[in-house]
Design a protein around this motif. Structure first.
Motif, PDB file in Angstrom:
ATOM      1  N   THR A 339      73.913  19.059   6.182  1.00  0.00           N
ATOM      2  CA  THR A 339      73.639  20.189   5.284  1.00  0.00           C
ATOM      3  C   THR A 339      72.909  21.281   6.064  1.00  0.00           C
ATOM      4  N   PRO A 340      73.034  22.545   5.647  1.00  0.00           N
ATOM      5  CA  PRO A 340      72.276  23.603   6.312  1.00  0.00           C
ATOM      6  C   PRO A 340      70.770  23.361   6.285  1.00  0.00           C
ATOM      7  N   VAL A 341      70.264  22.844   5.160  1.00  0.00           N
ATOM      8  CA  VAL A 341      68.824  22.586   5.059  1.00  0.00           C
ATOM      9  C   VAL A 341      68.399  21.538   6.092  1.00  0.00           C
ATOM     10  N   ASN A 344      68.852  22.846   9.785  1.00  0.00           N
ATOM     11  CA  ASN A 344      67.785  23.811  10.082  1.00  0.00           C
ATOM     12  C   ASN A 344      66.454  23.104  10.302  1.00  0.00           C
ATOM     13  N   LEU A 419      62.017  19.691   5.788  1.00  0.00           N
ATOM     14  CA  LEU A 419      63.396  20.127   5.572  1.00  0.00           C
ATOM     15  C   LEU A 419      64.389  19.018   5.904  1.00  0.00           C
ATOM     16  N   LEU A 504      63.501  29.964  11.362  1.00  0.00           N
ATOM     17  CA  LEU A 504      64.552  29.684  10.385  1.00  0.00           C
ATOM     18  C   LEU A 504      65.458  30.893  10.168  1.00  0.00           C
ATOM     19  N   SER A 507      68.005  30.509  12.984  1.00  0.00           N
ATOM     20  CA  SER A 507      68.897  29.347  12.983  1.00  0.00           C
ATOM     21  C   SER A 507      69.791  29.255  11.757  1.00  0.00           C
ATOM     22  N   ASP A 508      69.316  29.705  10.590  1.00  0.00           N
ATOM     23  CA  ASP A 508      70.062  29.469   9.351  1.00  0.00           C
ATOM     24  C   ASP A 508      71.472  30.079   9.363  1.00  0.00           C
ATOM     25  N   PRO A 509      71.654  31.367   9.691  1.00  0.00           N
ATOM     26  CA  PRO A 509      73.030  31.891   9.730  1.00  0.00           C
ATOM     27  C   PRO A 509      73.897  31.191  10.777  1.00  0.00           C
ATOM     28  N   VAL A 511      73.598  28.069  11.857  1.00  0.00           N
ATOM     29  CA  VAL A 511      73.924  26.717  11.386  1.00  0.00           C
ATOM     30  C   VAL A 511      75.048  26.768  10.353  1.00  0.00           C
ATOM     31  N   LYS A 512      74.961  27.684   9.412  1.00  0.00           N
ATOM     32  CA  LYS A 512      76.026  27.812   8.409  1.00  0.00           C
ATOM     33  C   LYS A 512      77.354  28.162   9.063  1.00  0.00           C
TER      34      LYS A 512
END
Length: 518
Positions: A339-341, A344, A419, A504, A507-509, A511-512
């Protein structure tokens, strides 16, 4: 910016080559000082380039690969010289440059003096070659180049342990090289399988295909081989047994880089290679990776508790090494959630662990230098360390690093583990939620055990009666070169804990993008 990224790799390589030239003078002491100064200058320049790369990075598009170089290298094998960084790799590049520079500064004043150790020129040459391999691992975008960079770090680290280490350094170095070379060989088989089936080793092209053209059997086989190879470096339970011996025997700077960077190479590979390139195979194996991660969290914590108890004659460096098994278990658990969460959280925990454990190994090295031992019973005896009374600044830093490592809110260790457990609480579609909730509960138990053994260590080493005669004639508090080497790690640990969006948001965009086939 592509020139900056290339210079990041070329500069330490040129520095390593320079140590082979007879330019340092015939006098051994003068040559050693010049070589160590060269080490600080080169790694400092690399850190400035890494900061320039981070400043010039387009923070509005962290999912896009930036500072890229893509040219043919070995056309017959479809291998390209392909470099680039995104929001996943950029923080690791900066962390690597920072830790190597701090270790170089520390070594200039406190060069490891292993038995029959060769000159400082040899140390600097190996150190800079190690930096090349570590940085290249996070910058290359070709599977065979990734394997090559992955392998470059093994020989320098082997000699840093075997020649500048202490105790049972030769068996520890042999075990390190044996485990990691065997793991790398298995990983290479997985890379070759993917390349032969897909017709390319380019990681961006493979990620864009998101497993297209690779059968389910091929994906599972390749994912298993790559996962095993990377799990050795992570290290995942039960492939971790080389780590405590290597950390115990390694010199201080070797332990800092081993924990702060080398372990991250394995978990970075899981995110960069497995998630986007063989997604079906990764999803099939994810429950098993999560199970090993959960067991590793509890196992590492219990091993630390056993070493921390009175009378166990536990080595403080060995205890911190076992703690890495537990902390990296959280990273693996976050990745296994798909999962993205969770991913991340894994990437955040990577950076946090590098900062905190790097600081811990610096501190344990300083305590060992002052007292001549890292034996916990000796340091906790009536005439033991009593750091709060004898070296209050070192004692305060040790307590700070310990509470950061146990995940105190407001410090870097908190967010990644939280997380990762959130990711396990609600894993990706197709994964067994009851199984991952069980893993989350075990991880939660691990956090309690972690708090237990770290608080025991702080109590036994920092507290005590400073009026009792010390086991050494004089206990020096924080020295200037130590303050320069350690303060950035403590400051960044606090900054990352108070401002997690700093990492975050990068990394978040990205990772998605990777999870979606970017």
């Amino acid at each position: 910016m592509n020139a900056v990224l290339i210079a990041l790799l070329v500069l330490p390589l040129l520095g390593a080559a320079l140590t082979l030239a007879p330019v340092f003078g015939p006098d051994r002491a003068v040559a050693d000082r010049r070589a160590l100064r060269l080490n600080s200058v080169v790694t400092g320049a690399v850190l400035l380039l890494a900061v320039a790369l981070a400043v010039g990075f387009d923070h509005d598009a962290p999912a896009r690969m930036q500072a890229t170089t893509d040219v043919e290298w070995i056309p017959a094998l479809h291998v390209r010289f392909h470099l680039g960084v995104d929001g996943v790799s950029l923080p690791l590049v900066v962390l690597t440059a920072l830790l190597t520079f701090l270790c170089a500064l520390y070594s200039e004043k406190r060069l490891p003096d292993g038995e029959n150790a060769p000159s400082a020129q040899a140390f600097v040459g190996l150190f800079l070659l190690l930096e090349v391999g570590m940085l290249a691992t996070f910058a290359v975008l070709d599977l065979l180049l990734f394997f090559l960079a992955f392998e470059i770090v093994l020989i320098p680290m082997y000699f840093l342990i075997a020649r500048w280490g202490s105790g049972a350094k030769t068996p520890a170095a042999n075990r390190f090289i044996l485990y990691t070379l065997l793991g790398s060989a298995v990983m290479l088989l997985g890379f070759l399988l993917i390349g032969s089936k897909a017709g390319t080793f380019d990681m961006q092209a493979l990620a864009a295909g998101h497993g297209h053209g690779l059968s389910h059997t091929t994906q599972v086989t390749a994912a298993l081989a790559i996962m095993v190879g990377l799990a050795v470096k992570a290290p995942a339970w039960p492939l971790h047994s080389w780590l405590p011996d290597a950390h115990t025997a390694a010199p201080t700077v070797g332990s800092v880089l081993l924990a702060g960077v080398l372990l991250k190479m394995g978990t970075y590979g899981l995110v960069r290679v497995l998630l986007p390139i063989v997604p079906d195979g990764t999803a099939t194996l994810a429950p098993y990776l999560g199970a090993f991660a959960a067991v590793g969290i509890v196992y590492g914590s219990l091993a630390c508790l056993a070493l921390a108890r009175p009378g166990a004659k536990g080595d403080l460096k060995r205890l911190i090494a076992y703690s890495s098994v537990g902390h990296m278990g959280f990273v693996l658990l976050g990745i296994a959630s798909l999962t993205p969460v969770g991913v991340n959280g894994a990437l955040f925990a990577n950076i946090a662990h590098g900062l905190i454990t790097g600081l811990l190994f610096f501190l344990v090295g300083a305590v060992k230098d002052r007292y001549g031992t890292a034996d916990l019973d000796t340091l906790a005896g009536a005439t033991g360390a009593a750091l709060y009374g004898r070296a209050p600044r070192i004692g305060a830093l040790l307590a700070f690093a310990a509470v950061a490592s146990l995940g105190l809110p407001g410090l870097a260790g908190f967010w990644g583990e939280l997380l990762a457990m959130f990711g396990a609480f609600d894993p990706a579609a197709g994964l067994s939620r009851p199984a991952f909730v069980t893993y989350m509960v075990l991880a939660g138990l691990g956090t309690l055990l972690t708090a237990g053994y770290l608080l025991i260590v702080v109590k036994r080493v920092c507290m005590g009666d400073p009026e009792q005669p010390a086991p050494v004639a004089e206990v020096a508090d924080l020295r200037p070169y130590e303050a320069v080497s350690w303060t950035p790690l403590a400051a960044l640990t606090l900054l990352a804990g108070l401002w997690p969006a700093l990492l975050l948001g990068l990394s978040d965009p990205a990772v998605k993008h990777l999870l979606g086939g970017g």
